[in-house]
Scaffold this motif. Structure first.
Motif, PDB file in Angstrom:
ATOM      1  N   LEU A  40       0.824  -1.214   0.000  1.00  0.00           N
ATOM      2  CA  LEU A  40       0.000   0.000   0.000  1.00  0.00           C
ATOM      3  C   LEU A  40       0.857   1.262   0.000  1.00  0.00           C
ATOM      4  O   LEU A  40       0.514   2.258  -0.658  1.00  0.00           O
ATOM      5  N   ALA A  41       1.982   1.247   0.707  1.00  0.00           N
ATOM      6  CA  ALA A  41       2.883   2.404   0.728  1.00  0.00           C
ATOM      7  C   ALA A  41       3.492   2.635  -0.661  1.00  0.00           C
ATOM      8  O   ALA A  41       3.572   3.780  -1.134  1.00  0.00           O
ATOM      9  N   ARG A  42       3.886   1.559  -1.324  1.00  0.00           N
ATOM     10  CA  ARG A  42       4.453   1.693  -2.667  1.00  0.00           C
ATOM     11  C   ARG A  42       3.404   2.151  -3.672  1.00  0.00           C
ATOM     12  O   ARG A  42       3.691   2.962  -4.564  1.00  0.00           O
ATOM     13  N   GLU A  43       2.173   1.675  -3.516  1.00  0.00           N
ATOM     14  CA  GLU A  43       1.069   2.096  -4.387  1.00  0.00           C
ATOM     15  C   GLU A  43       0.814   3.597  -4.236  1.00  0.00           C
ATOM     16  O   GLU A  43       0.640   4.315  -5.227  1.00  0.00           O
ATOM     17  N   LYS A  44       0.801   4.061  -3.009  1.00  0.00           N
ATOM     18  CA  LYS A  44       0.573   5.486  -2.737  1.00  0.00           C
ATOM     19  C   LYS A  44       1.679   6.334  -3.358  1.00  0.00           C
ATOM     20  O   LYS A  44       1.412   7.337  -4.030  1.00  0.00           O
ATOM     21  N   GLU A  45       2.918   5.933  -3.163  1.00  0.00           N
ATOM     22  CA  GLU A  45       4.058   6.678  -3.705  1.00  0.00           C
ATOM     23  C   GLU A  45       3.997   6.733  -5.235  1.00  0.00           C
ATOM     24  O   GLU A  45       4.173   7.791  -5.840  1.00  0.00           O
ATOM     25  N   TYR A  46       3.717   5.597  -5.861  1.00  0.00           N
ATOM     26  CA  TYR A  46       3.648   5.512  -7.319  1.00  0.00           C
ATOM     27  C   TYR A  46       2.519   6.378  -7.876  1.00  0.00           C
ATOM     28  O   TYR A  46       2.726   7.160  -8.807  1.00  0.00           O
ATOM     29  N   SER A  47       1.328   6.251  -7.309  1.00  0.00           N
ATOM     30  CA  SER A  47       0.181   7.006  -7.838  1.00  0.00           C
ATOM     31  C   SER A  47       0.339   8.503  -7.592  1.00  0.00           C
ATOM     32  O   SER A  47      -0.042   9.315  -8.441  1.00  0.00           O
ATOM     33  N   GLN A  48       0.913   8.891  -6.460  1.00  0.00           N
ATOM     34  CA  GLN A  48       1.102  10.321  -6.193  1.00  0.00           C
ATOM     35  C   GLN A  48       2.164  10.930  -7.108  1.00  0.00           C
ATOM     36  O   GLN A  48       2.056  12.090  -7.504  1.00  0.00           O
ATOM     37  N   LYS A  49       3.169  10.143  -7.476  1.00  0.00           N
ATOM     38  CA  LYS A  49       4.174  10.616  -8.434  1.00  0.00           C
ATOM     39  C   LYS A  49       3.493  10.924  -9.769  1.00  0.00           C
ATOM     40  O   LYS A  49       3.731  11.978 -10.363  1.00  0.00           O
ATOM     41  N   LEU A  50       2.642  10.022 -10.231  1.00  0.00           N
ATOM     42  CA  LEU A  50       1.927  10.240 -11.487  1.00  0.00           C
ATOM     43  C   LEU A  50       0.980  11.434 -11.393  1.00  0.00           C
ATOM     44  O   LEU A  50       0.809  12.178 -12.370  1.00  0.00           O
ATOM     45  N   GLN A  51       0.378  11.650 -10.228  1.00  0.00           N
ATOM     46  CA  GLN A  51      -0.494  12.806 -10.040  1.00  0.00           C
ATOM     47  C   GLN A  51       0.320  14.098 -10.126  1.00  0.00           C
ATOM     48  O   GLN A  51      -0.096  15.056 -10.791  1.00  0.00           O
ATOM     49  N   ARG A  52       1.473  14.131  -9.455  1.00  0.00           N
ATOM     50  CA  ARG A  52       2.323  15.332  -9.498  1.00  0.00           C
ATOM     51  C   ARG A  52       2.803  15.627 -10.925  1.00  0.00           C
ATOM     52  O   ARG A  52       2.997  16.788 -11.283  1.00  0.00           O
ATOM     53  N   GLU A  53       3.003  14.585 -11.728  1.00  0.00           N
ATOM     54  CA  GLU A  53       3.443  14.754 -13.119  1.00  0.00           C
ATOM     55  C   GLU A  53       2.299  15.180 -14.040  1.00  0.00           C
ATOM     56  O   GLU A  53       2.524  15.449 -15.219  1.00  0.00           O
ATOM     57  N   GLY A  54       1.065  15.210 -13.528  1.00  0.00           N
ATOM     58  CA  GLY A  54      -0.090  15.590 -14.334  1.00  0.00           C
ATOM     59  C   GLY A  54      -0.661  14.464 -15.172  1.00  0.00           C
ATOM     60  O   GLY A  54      -1.572  14.687 -15.970  1.00  0.00           O
ATOM     61  N   LYS A  55      -0.144  13.245 -14.992  1.00  0.00           N
ATOM     62  CA  LYS A  55      -0.628  12.121 -15.775  1.00  0.00           C
ATOM     63  C   LYS A  55      -1.885  11.486 -15.194  1.00  0.00           C
ATOM     64  O   LYS A  55      -2.565  10.736 -15.873  1.00  0.00           O
ATOM     65  N   TRP A  56      -2.173  11.781 -13.920  1.00  0.00           N
ATOM     66  CA  TRP A  56      -3.321  11.178 -13.229  1.00  0.00           C
ATOM     67  C   TRP A  56      -4.107  12.310 -12.570  1.00  0.00           C
ATOM     68  O   TRP A  56      -4.094  12.483 -11.361  1.00  0.00           O
ATOM     69  N   PRO A  57      -4.818  13.115 -13.397  1.00  0.00           N
ATOM     70  CA  PRO A  57      -5.471  14.312 -12.848  1.00  0.00           C
ATOM     71  C   PRO A  57      -6.693  14.053 -11.968  1.00  0.00           C
ATOM     72  O   PRO A  57      -7.053  14.907 -11.170  1.00  0.00           O
ATOM     73  N   HIS A  58      -7.339  12.890 -12.113  1.00  0.00           N
ATOM     74  CA  HIS A  58      -8.527  12.610 -11.304  1.00  0.00           C
ATOM     75  C   HIS A  58      -8.444  11.216 -10.708  1.00  0.00           C
ATOM     76  O   HIS A  58      -8.214  10.238 -11.414  1.00  0.00           O
ATOM     77  N   LEU A  59      -8.665  11.154  -9.396  1.00  0.00           N
ATOM     78  CA  LEU A  59      -8.663   9.881  -8.670  1.00  0.00           C
ATOM     79  C   LEU A  59      -9.755   9.965  -7.616  1.00  0.00           C
ATOM     80  O   LEU A  59      -9.699  10.814  -6.726  1.00  0.00           O
TER      81      LEU A  59
END
Length: 93
Positions: free
Chosen positions: A24-43
């Motif tokens: 779960l910690a790795r999932e959070k880190e990975y998804s937040q990185k993509l959000q900061r990059e603008g690749k995952w604008p909505h979750l």
């Protein structure tokens, strides 16, 4: 390209608690990185379920596959992907 994605997570109930916490910690880190990059604008979490809906903005189907298969929880997910197109009634701006 925009994609609407539904992800349903099915972790095994007997998963080791330390392994679960790490996953779960790795999932959070990975998804937040993509959000900061603008690749995952909505979750968005789906209330009452261990599931989410997302809109991702990626270059193409290959990048989509790379991003999804890179999710630490990927082996435990059922994923539905819908490519999105601009609606002709959308107001621009």
């Amino acid at each position: 390209m925009l994609y609407h994605i539904r992800m349903d997570v099915n972790l095994p109930p007997d998963l080791d608690p330390e392994e679960r916490a790490d996953l779960l910690a790795r999932e959070k880190e990975y998804s937040q990185k993509l959000q900061r990059e603008g690749k995952w604008p909505h979750l968005w979490r789906i209330a009452g379920e261990y599931a989410n809906v997302s809109v991702v903005d990626l270059a193409d189907h290959d990048e989509l596959h790379s991003v999804l298969s890179g999710l630490p929880l990927f082996p435990y997910m059922n994923i539905e992907v819908t490519p999105l197109a601009v609606h002709p009634n959308k107001i621009n701006g």
